[in-house]
Design a protein around this motif. Structure first.
Motif, PDB file in Angstrom:
ATOM      1  N   MET A  83     -12.815   0.868  85.532  1.00  0.00           N
ATOM      2  CA  MET A  83     -11.981  -0.025  86.446  1.00  0.00           C
ATOM      3  C   MET A  83     -11.170  -0.877  85.674  1.00  0.00           C
ATOM      4  O   MET A  83     -10.517  -1.784  86.322  1.00  0.00           O
ATOM      5  N   GLU A  84     -11.394  -1.070  84.533  1.00  0.00           N
ATOM      6  CA  GLU A  84     -10.577  -1.772  83.638  1.00  0.00           C
ATOM      7  C   GLU A  84      -9.256  -1.839  83.678  1.00  0.00           C
ATOM      8  O   GLU A  84      -8.170  -2.747  83.566  1.00  0.00           O
ATOM      9  N   CYS A  85      -8.863  -0.390  83.786  1.00  0.00           N
ATOM     10  CA  CYS A  85      -7.104  -0.376  84.055  1.00  0.00           C
ATOM     11  C   CYS A  85      -6.672  -1.133  85.192  1.00  0.00           C
ATOM     12  O   CYS A  85      -5.384  -1.341  85.160  1.00  0.00           O
ATOM     13  N   PHE A  86      -7.607  -1.218  86.428  1.00  0.00           N
ATOM     14  CA  PHE A  86      -6.973  -1.917  87.359  1.00  0.00           C
ATOM     15  C   PHE A  86      -7.026  -3.609  87.081  1.00  0.00           C
ATOM     16  O   PHE A  86      -6.255  -4.258  87.583  1.00  0.00           O
ATOM     17  N   PHE A  87      -8.018  -4.138  86.371  1.00  0.00           N
ATOM     18  CA  PHE A  87      -8.129  -5.495  86.374  1.00  0.00           C
ATOM     19  C   PHE A  87      -7.585  -6.158  84.921  1.00  0.00           C
ATOM     20  O   PHE A  87      -7.274  -7.314  84.937  1.00  0.00           O
ATOM     21  N   ASN A  88      -7.584  -5.288  83.972  1.00  0.00           N
ATOM     22  CA  ASN A  88      -7.059  -5.937  82.788  1.00  0.00           C
ATOM     23  C   ASN A  88      -6.033  -4.751  82.230  1.00  0.00           C
ATOM     24  O   ASN A  88      -6.299  -4.473  81.066  1.00  0.00           O
ATOM     25  N   PRO A  89      -5.117  -4.511  82.837  1.00  0.00           N
ATOM     26  CA  PRO A  89      -4.149  -3.515  82.072  1.00  0.00           C
ATOM     27  C   PRO A  89      -3.271  -4.186  81.062  1.00  0.00           C
ATOM     28  O   PRO A  89      -3.045  -5.373  81.298  1.00  0.00           O
ATOM     29  N   ARG A  90      -2.853  -3.346  80.038  1.00  0.00           N
ATOM     30  CA  ARG A  90      -2.063  -3.783  79.076  1.00  0.00           C
ATOM     31  C   ARG A  90      -0.512  -3.647  79.385  1.00  0.00           C
ATOM     32  O   ARG A  90       0.228  -4.456  78.965  1.00  0.00           O
ATOM     33  N   GLY A  91      -0.379  -2.735  80.575  1.00  0.00           N
ATOM     34  CA  GLY A  91       1.040  -2.621  80.871  1.00  0.00           C
ATOM     35  C   GLY A  91       0.989  -1.985  82.412  1.00  0.00           C
ATOM     36  O   GLY A  91       0.036  -1.356  82.699  1.00  0.00           O
ATOM     37  N   ILE A  92       1.990  -2.483  83.060  1.00  0.00           N
ATOM     38  CA  ILE A  92       2.157  -2.100  84.605  1.00  0.00           C
ATOM     39  C   ILE A  92       3.454  -1.481  84.954  1.00  0.00           C
ATOM     40  O   ILE A  92       4.595  -2.022  84.648  1.00  0.00           O
ATOM     41  N   ALA A  93       3.449  -0.365  85.294  1.00  0.00           N
ATOM     42  CA  ALA A  93       4.668   0.247  86.114  1.00  0.00           C
ATOM     43  C   ALA A  93       4.849   0.164  87.411  1.00  0.00           C
ATOM     44  O   ALA A  93       3.699   0.365  88.039  1.00  0.00           O
ATOM     45  N   VAL A  94       6.040  -0.156  88.053  1.00  0.00           N
ATOM     46  CA  VAL A  94       6.109  -0.480  89.403  1.00  0.00           C
ATOM     47  C   VAL A  94       6.990   0.824  89.946  1.00  0.00           C
ATOM     48  O   VAL A  94       8.044   0.645  89.570  1.00  0.00           O
ATOM     49  N   ILE A  95       6.669   1.647  90.582  1.00  0.00           N
ATOM     50  CA  ILE A  95       7.090   3.076  91.050  1.00  0.00           C
ATOM     51  C   ILE A  95       7.641   2.459  92.545  1.00  0.00           C
ATOM     52  O   ILE A  95       6.943   2.542  93.196  1.00  0.00           O
ATOM     53  N   GLY A  96       8.988   2.412  92.571  1.00  0.00           N
ATOM     54  CA  GLY A  96       9.546   1.897  93.759  1.00  0.00           C
ATOM     55  C   GLY A  96      10.084   0.452  93.862  1.00  0.00           C
ATOM     56  O   GLY A  96      10.135  -0.134  94.614  1.00  0.00           O
ATOM     57  N   ALA A  97      10.209   0.022  92.575  1.00  0.00           N
ATOM     58  CA  ALA A  97      10.810  -1.278  92.371  1.00  0.00           C
ATOM     59  C   ALA A  97      12.172  -1.577  92.659  1.00  0.00           C
ATOM     60  O   ALA A  97      12.803  -0.325  92.801  1.00  0.00           O
ATOM     61  N   THR A  98      12.467  -2.510  93.413  1.00  0.00           N
ATOM     62  CA  THR A  98      13.851  -2.674  94.236  1.00  0.00           C
ATOM     63  C   THR A  98      14.286  -3.944  93.831  1.00  0.00           C
ATOM     64  O   THR A  98      13.465  -5.015  94.059  1.00  0.00           O
ATOM     65  N   PRO A  99      15.750  -4.505  93.881  1.00  0.00           N
ATOM     66  CA  PRO A  99      16.111  -5.827  93.934  1.00  0.00           C
ATOM     67  C   PRO A  99      15.877  -6.194  95.202  1.00  0.00           C
ATOM     68  O   PRO A  99      16.503  -7.326  95.535  1.00  0.00           O
TER      69      PRO A  99
END
Length: 675
Positions: free
Chosen positions: A1-17
């Motif tokens: 569960m650490e990947c959800f609460f303490n991730p080192r980096g996050i990708a946002v798939i579907g990011a938009t301006p």
């Protein structure tokens, strides 16, 4: 569960301006507080919010431990599959349009579940608002970034909410009203993989979480949920949606008819020490109250009421009484200290109406509230103080920092009911929140939360103490059960129960009136005659029970009467009549979420009218069985009411445990009813 609460980096798939899209809100929320790498993913853009935008997840640089997916539902499985191929350990799917949207969405959700099973990637969601961590300033959600204008107030309560929009509503309400601080708020959505058990398990070891609240509509892993709760030394509050009797299936036995979904859930939660809430605000109020102290505390329930209004003190006393709390008997020293604050004509009594003392010391340096509070907190006969104050006006001196210092030294709970003009009240409420003083706007809610905090916690045994059956049933019994369908008659049921270690009254089936008289003589008078028919399990309502039969002619009359009522089709059972003052009921029914559960309650012909029953999930430990007995309202009946014999609780506990063991060992048995 650490990947959800303490991730080192996050990708946002579907990011938009596009500011009207959730993919834009997710990105802006990350930029508000997250300090790791943020990687927008969308092939349409080279840059979003000043960040490089990547065409696909495979192009995102290391390190990246979490992907937040916000794309149309049909595109989500491919996005998750790509994350698994990229080696990302967890994805947070915030898109909607899955099982909640009908059959086509359910197929998409099943595809996500298949990807999880095949690749091992952890999937949170879909159809959720994500995760907010107020302690670390992380907002992994598409909730409106404008809602963060006041900022997140860190606290020690963590919430798990199955409804996505509700979790966002909680946060906005908490932040805008200065109600409480939170550690983490998690929206789990459709729970294709990560569910409340995973989050609850994580929070048990989370140093930033002291109490846990959950709003749930289902328990997909009911047994696991109870085991995690059983291990917890942190208070847990649960609000369960969908508990109405309409959701309970119909059944023939007392046990099933008495057990709606509401009763099963309440019994299971009480069994493992969980506090059950009735509405959303109450759940949050209970969480912030229980976070004040780690249970167990004294278990005593003596409260001093300190108020500016005699009427408010009286109403508060009514609510405290309803909640099972008592007013403290103030010590002589406390009375003397308070008498020094009051005018001579004012007697000292609990509730303590401070208004005469406030009027007496107007224009002086005497801090009436602080002096009275200090005296009450120092009194060994006071376990908690219910403080009532008015915010606004020169007559009321609310020295909250002084109060907080006194509370810290005394280590006793103090709840504040606050009344006043909004412009004066809100700053006081904000100050109280910062000082750790819980504020309530309703007297009844403060009383029930104080009762929950002061409630003595039932003794609980460690997880694993309650074990399954360690005995061997007769070899032919399972064959006999498999050969049977529908409700078994009383005689056959008792044969099975006796073989499984449940004591039964001596009895015999009678072939005719002569045989009935012989059986009665052998069993010894008085006897009972019962008619057994395939159509009815409730014999009393059908007139198929004759009690207090003392001789042969009465046996013959009863036999003929029963045969006539059954049109000659049923069987007649002759049973030794055993004396007893207290009628009890035991039962076993199966629940699709929790498995077999046991019922205990006051029985007899009026069992369904009084509905004084309690439920627990099998297997049960000795302490859990005793706690189950202690949860029915009619304790006086068990303790020798009006000269009746005292019920042997240990013997009852052994029967309750055995009944649960039978349910675990024999899935062929759907229900058991012992009245």
């Amino acid at each position: 569960m650490e990947c959800f609460f303490n991730p080192r980096g996050i990708a946002v798939i579907g990011a938009t301006p596009n500011p009207f899209k959730g993919g834009c809100a997710i990105l802006k929320n990350l930029l508000l507080g997250y300090r790791g790498g943020i990687y927008p993913v969308n092939p349409k853009y080279a840059e979003i919010e000043g960040l490089p935008c990547y065409p696909a997840i495979g192009a995102v640089p290391d390190p990246v431990d979490l992907a937040i997916v916000f794309v149309p539902a049909p595109s989500a499985p491919a996005a998750v599959e790509a994350c698994a191929a990229r080696g990302i350990p967890g994805v947070l799917v915030e898109s909607g349009g899955f099982a909640e949207a009908g059959p086509s969405g359910a197929l998409l959700q099943q595809t996500l579940a298949d990807i999880h099973r095949r690749t091992g990637i952890r999937i949170w969601g879909p159809n959720c608002m994500g995760l907010v961590d107020a302690v670390h300033g992380h907002i992994f959600s598409f909730m409106d970034p404008a809602a963060q204008e006041r900022g997140l107030t860190p606290g020690t309560a963590s919430l798990v909410v199955q409804s996505g929009m509700l979790s966002a509503g909680f946060l906005v309400d908490i932040m805008s009203h200065a109600t409480m601080g939170v550690s983490k708020v998690c929206s789990v959505g459709n729970k294709v993989d990560v569910n409340e058990c995973d989050l609850l398990d994580y929070f048990l070891d989370d140093p930033d979480t002291q109490t846990i609240g959950l709003y749930l509509e289902s328990f997909p892993e009911g047994k696991r949920f109870l085991e995690v709760c059983r291990r917890s030394d942190k208070p847990i509050v649960v609000l369960k949606g969908g508990k109405s009797r309409r959701g309970a299936r119909a059944a023939m036995s007392h046990t099933a008819s008495l057990a709606g979904n509401r009763e099963i859930v309440a019994g299971a939660l009480a069994q493992v020490g969980v506090v059950e809430a009735r509405d959303f605000k109450q759940m949050m109020d209970l969480c912030r109250s229980l976070a004040l102290m780690k249970p167990p505390i004294s278990g005593k329930k003596r409260v001093a009421v300190l108020t500016f209004s005699g009427g408010a003190g009286i109403v508060a006393t009514d609510f405290l009484d309803e909640a099972g709390l008592t007013l403290s008997d103030l010590s002589a020293g406390t009375r003397a200290t308070l008498a020094g604050l009051f005018p001579a004509w004012m007697p000292v009594a609990n509730p303590i109406d401070l208004w005469p003392a406030i009027e007496r010391h107007l224009g002086t340096d005497v801090d009436v509230y602080s002096g009275a509070l200090a005296a009450l907190l120092a009194d060994p006969g006071v376990d908690a103080v219910f403080l009532q104050a008015y915010a606004g006006g020169s007559r009321f001196r609310l020295n909250l920092p002084e109060w907080a210092g006194l509370i810290h030294i005394a280590a006793k709970p103090v709840f504040l009911w606050l009344l006043g003009h909004r412009d004066h009240l809100f700053p006081v409420q904000q100050e109280a929140l910062s000082l750790g003083i819980p504020v309530f706007s309703e007297l009844f809610r403060a009383a029930e939360c104080l009762a929950a905090l002061l409630q003595e916690r039932p003794l609980r045994e460690a997880a694993g103490t309650a074990k399954g059956p360690d005995w061997t049933a007769p070899a032919d019994l399972r064959k006999r059960l498999l050969a049977s369908t529908g409700p078994l008659d009383e005689h056959r049921s008792k044969e099975i129960l006796k073989a499984l270690g449940v004591p039964t009254a001596p009895e015999r089936l009678a072939a005719d009136a002569d045989d009935a008289e012989t059986a009665a003589a052998e069993l010894g008078y008085p006897v009972v005659l019962k008619g057994l028919t395939p159509e009815g399990t409730h014999k009393t309502e059908l007139g198929l029970v004759h009690l207090d039969i003392a001789d042969g002619p009465a046996v013959r009359f009863a036999y003929r009467d029963l045969k006539e009522k059954m049109d000659g089709r049923g069987k007649v059972l002759v049973q030794k009549q055993l004396a007893g003052k207290v009628e009890l009921i035991l039962g076993l029914v199966r629940d699709p979420q929790f498995g077999p559960y046991v019922m205990f309650g006051l029985g007899g012909t009026l069992a369904e009218l009084y509905r004084d029953t309690a439920f627990a999930i099998a297997p049960l430990s000795r302490l859990e069985a005793l706690n189950l007995i202690g949860r029915v309202r009619g304790q006086a009946m068990l303790d020798g009411f009006r000269g009746a014999p005292v019920v042997d609780r240990e013997a009852l506990a052994r029967l309750i445990i055995r009944l649960g063991e039978i349910g675990l060992a024999f899935p062929e048995i759907r229900e058991i009813d012992i009245n």
